[in-house]
Design a protein around this motif. Structure first.
Motif: not given
Length: 71
Positions: A11, A15-18, A40-42
């Protein structure tokens, strides 16, 4: 890196948006990722695939299940 630790590392790398959690079976993995990454978690979007009220649960388990769903 294998297992649950890998998803947090992936993740961060991707670096996904969700993050999408496709059902209750994977909710522990989503929770683990959130705990590992913190702010830092989406955002996590989760599909609830089981009934919100389960008549097959005893009182203690039902209370724990409601707490888990709220979280």
């Amino acid at each position: 890196m294998l297992g649950m630790g890998a998803i947090a590392a992936l993740t961060e790398e991707i670096a996904p948006d969700i993050l999408f959690c496709p059902g209750n079976h994977y909710s522990a993995l989503a929770a683990w990722t959130k705990m590992r990454l913190g702010h830092r978690c989406p955002p996590i979007v989760a599909k609830i695939s089981n009934a919100l009220v389960r008549r097959d649960h005893g009182a203690a388990f039902a209370a724990a299940y409601r707490t888990w769903l709220r979280w």
